[in-house]
Design an enzyme around this catalytic site. Structure first.
Site, PDB file in Angstrom:
ATOM      1  N   LYS A  76       0.818  -1.216   0.000  1.00 47.99           N
ATOM      2  CA  LYS A  76       0.000   0.000   0.000  1.00 47.99           C
ATOM      3  C   LYS A  76       0.860   1.279   0.000  1.00 47.99           C
ATOM      4  O   LYS A  76       2.021   1.226   0.406  1.00 47.99           O
ATOM      5  CB  LYS A  76      -0.793  -0.034   1.313  1.00 47.99           C
ATOM      6  CG  LYS A  76      -2.194   0.447   1.251  1.00 47.99           C
ATOM      7  CD  LYS A  76      -2.867   0.110   2.588  1.00 47.99           C
ATOM      8  CE  LYS A  76      -3.769   1.231   3.037  1.00 47.99           C
ATOM      9  NZ  LYS A  76      -4.796   1.603   2.086  1.00 47.99           N
TER      10      LYS A  76
ATOM     11  N   LYS B 125       7.742   1.210   1.548  1.00 45.17           N
ATOM     12  CA  LYS B 125       8.368   0.394   0.494  1.00 45.17           C
ATOM     13  C   LYS B 125       9.755   0.917   0.120  1.00 45.17           C
ATOM     14  O   LYS B 125      10.710   0.144   0.019  1.00 45.17           O
ATOM     15  CB  LYS B 125       7.480   0.391  -0.772  1.00 45.17           C
ATOM     16  CG  LYS B 125       6.125  -0.238  -0.584  1.00 45.17           C
ATOM     17  CD  LYS B 125       5.289  -0.168  -1.845  1.00 45.17           C
ATOM     18  CE  LYS B 125       4.901   1.238  -2.239  1.00 45.17           C
ATOM     19  NZ  LYS B 125       4.089   1.952  -1.248  1.00 45.17           N
ATOM     20  N   THR B 126       9.841   2.238  -0.061  1.00 47.11           N
ATOM     21  CA  THR B 126      11.121   2.807  -0.480  1.00 47.11           C
ATOM     22  C   THR B 126      12.167   2.653   0.630  1.00 47.11           C
ATOM     23  O   THR B 126      13.293   2.225   0.362  1.00 47.11           O
ATOM     24  CB  THR B 126      10.942   4.290  -0.870  1.00 47.11           C
ATOM     25  OG1 THR B 126       9.940   4.354  -1.893  1.00 47.11           O
ATOM     26  CG2 THR B 126      12.222   4.889  -1.391  1.00 47.11           C
ATOM     27  N   SER B 127      11.772   2.952   1.871  1.00 46.12           N
ATOM     28  CA  SER B 127      12.720   2.827   2.986  1.00 46.12           C
ATOM     29  C   SER B 127      13.168   1.366   3.129  1.00 46.12           C
ATOM     30  O   SER B 127      14.347   1.086   3.362  1.00 46.12           O
ATOM     31  CB  SER B 127      12.077   3.280   4.298  1.00 46.12           C
ATOM     32  OG  SER B 127      11.468   4.530   4.133  1.00 46.12           O
TER      33      SER B 127
ATOM     34  N   ASP C 145       8.722   3.013  -9.407  1.00 50.89           N
ATOM     35  CA  ASP C 145       7.515   3.750  -9.051  1.00 50.89           C
ATOM     36  C   ASP C 145       7.535   5.073  -9.816  1.00 50.89           C
ATOM     37  O   ASP C 145       8.491   5.827  -9.702  1.00 50.89           O
ATOM     38  CB  ASP C 145       7.546   4.011  -7.529  1.00 50.89           C
ATOM     39  CG  ASP C 145       6.322   4.779  -7.049  1.00 50.89           C
ATOM     40  OD1 ASP C 145       5.521   5.218  -7.890  1.00 50.89           O
ATOM     41  OD2 ASP C 145       6.183   4.929  -5.819  1.00 50.89           O
TER      42      ASP C 145
ATOM     43  N   ASN D   5       5.713  -2.704   9.175  1.00 48.39           N
ATOM     44  CA  ASN D   5       6.541  -1.535   9.482  1.00 48.39           C
ATOM     45  C   ASN D   5       5.770  -0.544  10.352  1.00 48.39           C
ATOM     46  O   ASN D   5       4.542  -0.589  10.429  1.00 48.39           O
ATOM     47  CB  ASN D   5       6.961  -0.897   8.152  1.00 48.39           C
ATOM     48  CG  ASN D   5       7.940   0.244   8.327  1.00 48.39           C
ATOM     49  OD1 ASN D   5       8.691   0.302   9.314  1.00 48.39           O
ATOM     50  ND2 ASN D   5       7.933   1.173   7.392  1.00 48.39           N
TER      51      ASN D   5
HETATM   52  N1  LIG Z   1       9.841   2.609  10.512  1.00 44.73           N
HETATM   53  C1  LIG Z   1       9.792   3.910  10.211  1.00 44.73           C
HETATM   54  N2  LIG Z   1      10.096   4.836  11.154  1.00 44.73           N
HETATM   55  C2  LIG Z   1      10.067   6.143  10.869  1.00 44.73           C
HETATM   56  N3  LIG Z   1       9.741   6.651   9.674  1.00 44.73           N
HETATM   57  C3  LIG Z   1       9.419   5.784   8.689  1.00 44.73           C
HETATM   58  C4  LIG Z   1       9.435   4.379   8.900  1.00 44.73           C
HETATM   59  N4  LIG Z   1       9.077   3.768   7.747  1.00 44.73           N
HETATM   60  C5  LIG Z   1       8.846   4.754   6.868  1.00 44.73           C
HETATM   61  N5  LIG Z   1       9.049   5.961   7.409  1.00 44.73           N
HETATM   62  C6  LIG Z   1       8.851   7.273   6.783  1.00 44.73           C
HETATM   63  O1  LIG Z   1       7.543   7.287   6.246  1.00 44.73           O
HETATM   64  C7  LIG Z   1       7.516   7.934   4.993  1.00 44.73           C
HETATM   65  C8  LIG Z   1       7.010   6.985   3.923  1.00 44.73           C
HETATM   66  O2  LIG Z   1       7.956   5.947   3.764  1.00 44.73           O
HETATM   67  P1  LIG Z   1       8.361   5.421   2.307  1.00 44.73           P
HETATM   68  O3  LIG Z   1       8.575   6.546   1.375  1.00 44.73           O
HETATM   69  O4  LIG Z   1       9.458   4.454   2.491  1.00 44.73           O
HETATM   70  O5  LIG Z   1       7.007   4.668   1.963  1.00 44.73           O
HETATM   71  P2  LIG Z   1       6.498   4.142   0.513  1.00 44.73           P
HETATM   72  O6  LIG Z   1       5.672   2.948   0.792  1.00 44.73           O
HETATM   73  O7  LIG Z   1       7.661   3.976  -0.379  1.00 44.73           O
HETATM   74  O8  LIG Z   1       5.609   5.346   0.040  1.00 44.73           O
HETATM   75  P3  LIG Z   1       4.976   5.523  -1.448  1.00 44.73           P
HETATM   76  O9  LIG Z   1       3.798   4.598  -1.519  1.00 44.73           O
HETATM   77  O10 LIG Z   1       4.602   6.961  -1.455  1.00 44.73           O
HETATM   78  O11 LIG Z   1       6.056   5.171  -2.417  1.00 44.73           O
HETATM   79  C9  LIG Z   1       8.931   8.431   4.744  1.00 44.73           C
HETATM   80  O12 LIG Z   1       9.027   9.742   5.176  1.00 44.73           O
HETATM   81  C10 LIG Z   1       9.779   7.512   5.605  1.00 44.73           C
HETATM   82  O13 LIG Z   1      10.963   8.121   6.012  1.00 44.73           O
HETATM   83 MG   LIG Z   2       7.995   4.770  -2.338  1.00 41.60          MG
END
Ligand SMILES: Nc1ncnc2c1ncn2[C@@H]1O[C@H](COP(=O)(O)OP(=O)(O)OP(=O)(O)O)[C@@H](O)[C@H]1O
Ligand SMILES: [Mg+2]
Length: 362
Positions: A15, A20-22, A44, A269
């Site tokens: 979702k 996902k990116t982290s 993405d 996460n």
């Molecule tokens: N375990 C965590 N602790 C603190 N901050 C987090 C954690 N996991 C993710 N984040 C923060 O939450 C935000 C969203 O994370 P991320 O970009 O990795 O999600 P994503 O699933 O890739 O998002 P998208 O669907 O927009 O691509 C970022 O600012 C990231 O730094």
């Molecule tokens: Mg992402």
């Protein structure tokens, strides 16, 4: 994950906003630290890999990630490039669409007959996921072709769930569509002049367009096969502890399994850290402060109680979601469930990703 020999591909999906990116970037850091030549790729269309690595990795070529001696490279692929590649099938001069395309492959007379293939829609407005599939095909081509063959761990940071699922079923759909066009073209090329004349088909045009179509078909087939490769591929589901995310992850798991995509683990996460005052503790302390007539302490403790109640409600929600994830994806789905805590800092840059990854990727 780290120990397996040979080239391995990992796709992290789930979702929007779950991490996902982290998670992809931290997994890549982990592989690189274990000595694997690693490439992390964002497919993405809404990239954030550069933000996560705190470094510009746009530009269409793998960029060495700074701040580490480990063999880590990153790449953000521009979906516009893939879209442009698809659009060139639709029209040589930019915009006349499927009629031109059918003319160019000598099938102009069949445009109507082929309407059910929805080829026009396909070429004029590429379906969601096609750009991502093309981007993945490009990476596979890079690493298989020798140019970047040193990489043995490739991690894909994918677009949110819906997009990824559509992408999975795309290759088969396109394979069928393109296959029909190519077969029809071959039939007409092989037919007698009288028949060609009857249909008004012009077979004198070069087969360049057909070749391009075949090329596209081949690329998507590569992606389709890779997705289902039990030895080389692993799809990692990223999730957060909410009921909505848990349910969506369960559906994603079912779809992936249905498509034959190897899925073995889910990462939950952003779990709330433990500690802090409990509601009971805060209530007791507040009662004592009231008894003593300490107004300042009473004010502070009212705040503590409010926070404690908020955290208690959130934790209860989280527990409910976790039990769904453990049941549906863990026990019933056979996936291993990893957990990652919500940290008070944003996870950006190699040191933060390394720290984050150590707790997630055991
Ligand atoms: N375990 C965590 N602790 C603190 N901050 C987090 C954690 N996991 C993710 N984040 C923060 O939450 C935000 C969203 O994370 P991320 O970009 O990795 O999600 P994503 O699933 O890739 O998002 P998208 O669907 O927009 O691509 C970022 O600012 C990231 O730094
Ligand atoms: Mg992402």
């Amino acid at each position: 994950m780290c120990a397996a020999p040979g080239r391995r591909y990992f796709m992290v999906g789930g979702k929007g906003g779950v991490g996902k990116t982290s998670l992809s970037a931290s997994l890549a850091v982990r592989f690189a630290n274990a000595g694997h030549a690693t490439l992390v790729v964002s497919t993405d269309p809404a990239h954030s890999l550069s933000d996560s690595l705190a470094q510009d990795v746009t530009g269409g070529q793998p960029v060495r990630v700074e701040g580490t001696d480990a063999p880590l490279f990153a790449l953000e692929l521009d979906p516009e490039d893939a879209k442009a590649e698809i659009r060139q099938f639709a029209s040589a001069d930019g915009g006349k669409g499927v009629n031109d395309f059918m003319d160019s492959v000598g099938l102009g007379a069949f445009t109507q007959q082929l309407a059910d293939l929805k080829l026009g829609e396909l070429l004029d407005t590429p379906p969601p996921g096609l750009d991502e599939a093309m981007a993945i095909a490009k990476v596979v081509q890079f690493v298989d072709g020798g140019e970047f063959s040193q990489f043995d761990r490739i991690v894909f940071d994918t677009a949110p769930t819906g997009h990824t699922l559509r992408m999975l079923s795309l290759p088969d759909f396109l394979d069928a569509t393109i296959g029909k066009v190519v077969r029809l073209r071959q039939t007409i090329s092989g037919a007698g002049n009288a028949i060609k004349g009857m249909f008004g088909a012009d077979t004198s045009t070069p087969d360049e367009a057909v070749e391009k179509l075949e090329g596209l078909k081949k690329k998507l087939k590569t992606v389709s096969e890779l997705f289902r490769d039990q030895d080389k591929m692993e799809f990692v589901i990223a999730c957060i502890p909410t009921v909505m995310a848990a349910n969506e992850s369960a559906r994603l798991m079912e779809s992936l399994k249905g498509e034959g995509v190897p899925v073995r683990r889910v990462v939950v996460n952003q779990l709330l850290p433990g500690g802090g005052a409990s509601t009971t503790e805060a209530e007791e302390a507040l009662a004592e402060a009231k008894e003593r007539g300490d107004e300042k302490l009473e004010r502070v403790l009212k705040g503590v109680l409010k926070d404690a109640k908020f955290m208690a409600t959130k934790r209860k929600d989280q527990e409910r979601a976790l039990s769904i994830i453990d049941d549906e994806l863990g026990s019933k789905g056979g996936l291993s469930v990893a957990r990652a805590q919500l940290f008070d800092i944003e996870i950006r840059g190699v040191p933060a990703l390394q720290f984050f990854g150590m707790s997630v990727w055991q």
